[in-house]
Write a protein that holds these residues in place. Sequence first.
Motif, PDB file in Angstrom:
ATOM      1  N   SER A   1      98.159 124.120  46.612  1.00  0.00           N
ATOM      2  CA  SER A   1      99.226 123.517  45.823  1.00  0.00           C
ATOM      3  C   SER A   1      98.667 122.342  45.019  1.00  0.00           C
ATOM      4  O   SER A   1      97.587 121.831  45.320  1.00  0.00           O
ATOM      5  CB  SER A   1     100.359 123.033  46.735  1.00  0.00           C
ATOM      6  N   LYS A   2      99.415 121.935  44.019  1.00  0.00           N
ATOM      7  CA  LYS A   2      99.004 120.780  43.215  1.00  0.00           C
ATOM      8  C   LYS A   2      98.903 119.530  44.091  1.00  0.00           C
ATOM      9  O   LYS A   2      98.017 118.707  43.905  1.00  0.00           O
ATOM     10  CB  LYS A   2      99.986 120.531  42.063  1.00  0.00           C
ATOM     11  N   ALA A   3      99.790 119.412  45.063  1.00  0.00           N
ATOM     12  CA  ALA A   3      99.745 118.259  45.973  1.00  0.00           C
ATOM     13  C   ALA A   3      98.487 118.312  46.831  1.00  0.00           C
ATOM     14  O   ALA A   3      97.814 117.298  47.021  1.00  0.00           O
ATOM     15  CB  ALA A   3     100.996 118.231  46.849  1.00  0.00           C
ATOM     16  N   SER A   4      98.155 119.492  47.337  1.00  0.00           N
ATOM     17  CA  SER A   4      96.940 119.644  48.158  1.00  0.00           C
ATOM     18  C   SER A   4      95.697 119.304  47.356  1.00  0.00           C
ATOM     19  O   SER A   4      94.783 118.650  47.865  1.00  0.00           O
ATOM     20  CB  SER A   4      96.811 121.072  48.693  1.00  0.00           C
TER      21      SER A   4
ATOM     22  N   HIS B   1     105.870 120.040  46.996  1.00  0.00           N
ATOM     23  CA  HIS B   1     104.720 119.182  46.686  1.00  0.00           C
ATOM     24  C   HIS B   1     104.986 117.767  47.190  1.00  0.00           C
ATOM     25  O   HIS B   1     104.120 117.138  47.811  1.00  0.00           O
ATOM     26  CB  HIS B   1     104.453 119.114  45.182  1.00  0.00           C
ATOM     27  N   TRP B   2     106.181 117.262  46.915  1.00  0.00           N
ATOM     28  CA  TRP B   2     106.517 115.901  47.323  1.00  0.00           C
ATOM     29  C   TRP B   2     106.623 115.804  48.838  1.00  0.00           C
ATOM     30  O   TRP B   2     106.205 114.804  49.428  1.00  0.00           O
ATOM     31  CB  TRP B   2     107.774 115.422  46.614  1.00  0.00           C
ATOM     32  N   ALA B   3     107.134 116.847  49.476  1.00  0.00           N
ATOM     33  CA  ALA B   3     107.204 116.856  50.946  1.00  0.00           C
ATOM     34  C   ALA B   3     105.794 116.765  51.531  1.00  0.00           C
ATOM     35  O   ALA B   3     105.563 116.026  52.497  1.00  0.00           O
ATOM     36  CB  ALA B   3     107.911 118.115  51.431  1.00  0.00           C
ATOM     37  N   GLU B   4     104.858 117.490  50.932  1.00  0.00           N
ATOM     38  CA  GLU B   4     103.464 117.452  51.390  1.00  0.00           C
ATOM     39  C   GLU B   4     102.863 116.051  51.217  1.00  0.00           C
ATOM     40  O   GLU B   4     102.149 115.556  52.095  1.00  0.00           O
ATOM     41  CB  GLU B   4     102.653 118.481  50.608  1.00  0.00           C
ATOM     42  N   ILE B   5     103.186 115.408  50.117  1.00  0.00           N
ATOM     43  CA  ILE B   5     102.681 114.052  49.867  1.00  0.00           C
ATOM     44  C   ILE B   5     103.302 113.058  50.858  1.00  0.00           C
ATOM     45  O   ILE B   5     102.604 112.187  51.377  1.00  0.00           O
ATOM     46  CB  ILE B   5     102.930 113.639  48.403  1.00  0.00           C
ATOM     47  N   TYR B   6     104.585 113.204  51.158  1.00  0.00           N
ATOM     48  CA  TYR B   6     105.221 112.321  52.138  1.00  0.00           C
ATOM     49  C   TYR B   6     104.560 112.451  53.506  1.00  0.00           C
ATOM     50  O   TYR B   6     104.303 111.457  54.181  1.00  0.00           O
ATOM     51  CB  TYR B   6     106.717 112.620  52.272  1.00  0.00           C
ATOM     52  N   VAL B   7     104.286 113.689  53.908  1.00  0.00           N
ATOM     53  CA  VAL B   7     103.636 113.916  55.209  1.00  0.00           C
ATOM     54  C   VAL B   7     102.244 113.289  55.220  1.00  0.00           C
ATOM     55  O   VAL B   7     101.858 112.629  56.187  1.00  0.00           O
ATOM     56  CB  VAL B   7     103.573 115.423  55.541  1.00  0.00           C
TER      57      VAL B   7
END
Length: 97
Positions: free
Chosen positions: A21-24, A70-76
Motif C-alpha cells: 500500500s502507499k502507506a506501507s 492507508h490512514w489506519a495503517e499509519i495510525y497503527v
Amino acid sequence: MKPAPNKPLVANINCKIKKMSKASKLIKRLDKVLKSHASFGDNPDDFIEQIMSELDGDFTELIRKSKPEHWAEIYVERDRARIKQVILNHMMSKGSG
C-alpha cells in the motif's frame, strides 16, 4: 526433494503478489531514511524538516491515492512508535540509574 526424471521444475504462475500500500511504502521509506543516519546527536528534532522533505514525494503520492485503510495503517505505526519510545525511555531510565 528431487524432481522426477525428465520432468522440469515449474513455478506456480497462479500465485498472487500483493502490492504494498502507499502507506506501507511511506513507512518503509521513512524507516530507510532514519536508518541512513548513524546518530541524531543531542537534538533529533533538528532532523525532522530534512527527513520530511526527503519523504515529500511519498507523502504526495499517499495523499493522491488516499484511502481510509492507508490512514489506519499509519495510525497503527504511529502507536507502535509511541509504545516503543515509552519502553525504550523506561529501559534507559533503569539502565542509567
